[in-house]
Scaffold this active site. Sequence first.
Site, PDB file in Angstrom:
ATOM      1  N   ASN A 220      61.742   6.530  -5.827  1.00 41.91           N
ATOM      2  CA  ASN A 220      62.842   7.437  -6.119  1.00 41.91           C
ATOM      3  C   ASN A 220      63.559   6.901  -7.358  1.00 41.91           C
ATOM      4  O   ASN A 220      63.929   5.730  -7.409  1.00 41.91           O
ATOM      5  CB  ASN A 220      63.793   7.485  -4.920  1.00 41.91           C
ATOM      6  CG  ASN A 220      64.838   8.563  -5.052  1.00 41.91           C
ATOM      7  OD1 ASN A 220      65.233   8.935  -6.150  1.00 41.91           O
ATOM      8  ND2 ASN A 220      65.307   9.051  -3.921  1.00 41.91           N
TER       9      ASN A 220
ATOM     10  N   HIS B 104      59.262  16.828  -0.339  1.00 43.60           N
ATOM     11  CA  HIS B 104      59.131  15.385  -0.504  1.00 43.60           C
ATOM     12  C   HIS B 104      59.779  14.684   0.686  1.00 43.60           C
ATOM     13  O   HIS B 104      60.778  15.134   1.208  1.00 43.60           O
ATOM     14  CB  HIS B 104      59.740  14.905  -1.824  1.00 43.60           C
ATOM     15  CG  HIS B 104      61.191  15.241  -2.001  1.00 43.60           C
ATOM     16  ND1 HIS B 104      61.624  16.512  -2.325  1.00 43.60           N
ATOM     17  CD2 HIS B 104      62.295  14.472  -1.895  1.00 43.60           C
ATOM     18  CE1 HIS B 104      62.948  16.503  -2.426  1.00 43.60           C
ATOM     19  NE2 HIS B 104      63.387  15.279  -2.165  1.00 43.60           N
TER      20      HIS B 104
ATOM     21  N   HIS C 121      61.329  11.128   2.204  1.00 43.21           N
ATOM     22  CA  HIS C 121      61.956   9.861   1.820  1.00 43.21           C
ATOM     23  C   HIS C 121      61.526   8.758   2.790  1.00 43.21           C
ATOM     24  O   HIS C 121      61.488   8.968   4.003  1.00 43.21           O
ATOM     25  CB  HIS C 121      63.482   9.977   1.891  1.00 43.21           C
ATOM     26  CG  HIS C 121      64.053  10.923   0.894  1.00 43.21           C
ATOM     27  ND1 HIS C 121      64.609  10.508  -0.284  1.00 43.21           N
ATOM     28  CD2 HIS C 121      64.152  12.280   0.902  1.00 43.21           C
ATOM     29  CE1 HIS C 121      65.042  11.552  -0.966  1.00 43.21           C
ATOM     30  NE2 HIS C 121      64.770  12.646  -0.261  1.00 43.21           N
TER      31      HIS C 121
END
Length: 185
Positions: free
Chosen positions: A74, A144, A146
């Site tokens: 990220n 997406h 995490h």
Amino acid sequence: MRDIDGREYDAEPSDGFAAVPDAFQRLWTPHRMVYIRQNGDSGSDACPFCVAPALSDDEALIVARGTHAYVLLNLFPYNSGHLLVCPYRHVATYDEASDDEVHEIASLTQTAMRVLAETSRNDGVNIGMNQGRIAGAGIAEHLHQHIVPRWAQDSNFFPIIAGTKALPRLLGEVRDEIAAAWPAS
């Protein structure tokens, strides 16, 4: 080390500079200059998760590539080693992902957890997907997941009082370490 434009440079020691020590601690986060210079806006309508696979792994912070999905750091991490698992295909929500994409996202997530445990010796992991802008997705248009490593001692007053997250390692350094530890396919 690399600057925000990708140019190599050597880190400069500060012990030779003329200065009067003060009580402040410095948080060096040079990767955030990209965000600051853009005033929080990417300046592009292009989806960053569609653009990333066309870049080199170093440029895109990609640590592993699969057939249907890939893993990258990220750019604005909550903790050092904060990874994202994205399908290559531009789909917004989990229910739009194909069975192959779902399977590979899950498999890459498991591998990421193992690699993070090996490289960062974290005590736990937060895993999650924010589906839709109202649910907190920063990039709602592209699915997406995490993967955020957590440590028993990783909480402090910065996020609560100062709205600041202390990141002890540079993104490129973390990417190189995780990519090197990723098992060969």
